[in-house]
Design a protein around this motif. Structure first.
Motif: not given
Length: 396
Positions: A189-214
């Motif tokens: 029984s291999p692991h699963g994944v929250d595919a919908r959640l992690f797909a947000q990394a490819s969503d233009p609407a997702t905002q970068l955290p402040a510490a990752a900006q710049g």
């Protein structure tokens, strides 16, 4: 038929710095039947560190409280144990105290029949001692290979629980054959994944955290705790070879990382909420799994592998049997120079290259589907057990 049951679930610390398969499975089980989530004590003996002492004190206080409701159909309690398991009398005390505490806590399950469900082996001495109808061992790791544990005791606990369980689920492919030899009722029984959640990394609407900006690009990213099995020296060497890159590491550092802290192009973001990980991953140009090659890693099924794939980001990883199953989607490199060359190529290709294929590879491997598959196996085995019991009663 499962609606007649309640689950006593022995998992990792509910408030651990990172979310593990233990948490994902419990939350989804609770959608089908009530779950009492029992925080299991750490496998290693606590150290005299401030963090360990705070955790021990918190667990002692929480053991005296009624179970806490943490979700729909989901309660959490703590049943601490004395960690000195080789001292005469300690195992007996732990068993008697745990049984007493759990009898009180299990009242939240009402009059339902019970299923005991173990994600860690060290509380396995409680299997068959809770009045349960069925026992599941959901093995997600080679626990005896973890650093800082009493390997002999943990291996013995793991074997005893494997043999005692009615059904064993195994996440790491490297452990399946061994577990099947110990208990024929073993399923991969291999692991699963929250595919919908992690797909947000490819969503233009997702905002970068402040510490990752710049921060300077390109960005080599990692999320997850930094433990002994993470090759900190490899990360430091890579950062020294490519001082123009940023190495963004997101997660709690359980070991000393002074070699990384000294490098100006390494950003240690610390532990972050699980739901925010896709936003951090959006900043990555490539994601890494920088393991040390050892027994624990060889027998691991890294949760972050599927999470990285679900973001669509390129991946460079030290290999193991589970990672090698995705060799067409992951650049595998087991030495420093090949690892650096794989990063160079990934960055040259760009994060969009192959992103759709990576995301598609895990789109149907969700935690919801994994738990549905597991529960189907449990229901089938339970039905067979009930039929056998009824047949024996008829012949008596």
């Amino acid at each position: 038929m499962l609606e007649r049951y309640g689950v006593v679930y022995f998992g990792n610390d509910w408030f651990a710095e990172n979310r593990t398969s233990s948490h994902h499975v419990a939350q989804r089980l609770a959608a089908h039947m009530p779950v009492l989530y029992v925080d299991s004590p750490g496998m290693r003996t606590p150290q005299a560190s401030g963090r360990d002492l705070r955790r021990a004190w918190r667990k002692l206080r929480e053991a005296l409280r009624a179970p806490q409701r943490v979700g729909e159909g989901l309660w959490r309690c703590t049943v601490p144990q004395l960690p000195f398991r080789r001292v005469p009398g300690v195992p007996l005390f732990n068993r008697l105290f745990s049984q007493w505490a759990l009898r009180r806590a299990m009242r939240v399950l009402g009059t339902r029949q019970r299923i005991s469900w173990f994600v860690t082996p060290h509380p396995g001495f409680l299997a068959r001692r809770l009045g349960e109808r069925f026992c599941v061992y959901y093995c997600i790791d080679d626990y005896a290979a973890h650093p800082g544990v009493d390997a002999e005791l943990i291996a013995a606990s793991d074997l005893a629980l494997t043999r005692a369980a009615d059904l064993v689920f195994v996440a790491p492919p490297a452990l399946v054959a061994t577990k099947q030899a110990q208990n024929p009722q073993t399923r991969f029984s291999p692991h699963g994944v929250d595919a919908r959640l992690f797909a947000q990394a490819s969503d233009p609407a997702t905002q970068l955290p402040a510490a990752a900006q710049g921060i300077a690009e390109p960005v080599v990213g990692y999320f997850g705790s930094i433990h002994e099995w993470i090759d900190v020296e490899l990360i430091a060497w890579l950062a020294q070879q490519r001082p123009q890159w940023t190495f963004l590491l997101v997660g709690y550092a359980a070991i000393k990382v002074s070699a990384l802290e000294a490098l100006p192009n390494v950003v240690l973001a610390g532990a972050q909420p699980y739901a925010s990980l896709p936003a951090w991953a959006k900043a990555f140009d490539v994601a890494i799994i920088p393991y040390r090659r050892n027994r624990q890693v060889e027998n691991a099924n890294p949760l972050k592998l599927r999470e990285y794939l679900a973001t669509g980001k390129p991946i460079v990883a030290v290999g193991n049997p589970e990672i090698e199953r995705f060799a067409s989607l992951v650049r595998i490199a087991n030495d420093r120079d090949p690892f650096l060359a794989a990063l160079d190529q990934s960055i040259a290709d760009g994060p969009a290259h192959g992103a759709a294929e990576r995301m598609a590879a895990v789109a149907d491997q969700t935690w919801d589907r994994r738990v549905e598959d597991v529960l189907r196996e449990v229901a089938t085995s339970l039905a067979a057990a009930e039929m056998n019991l009824a047949a024996r009663k008829v012949t008596e």
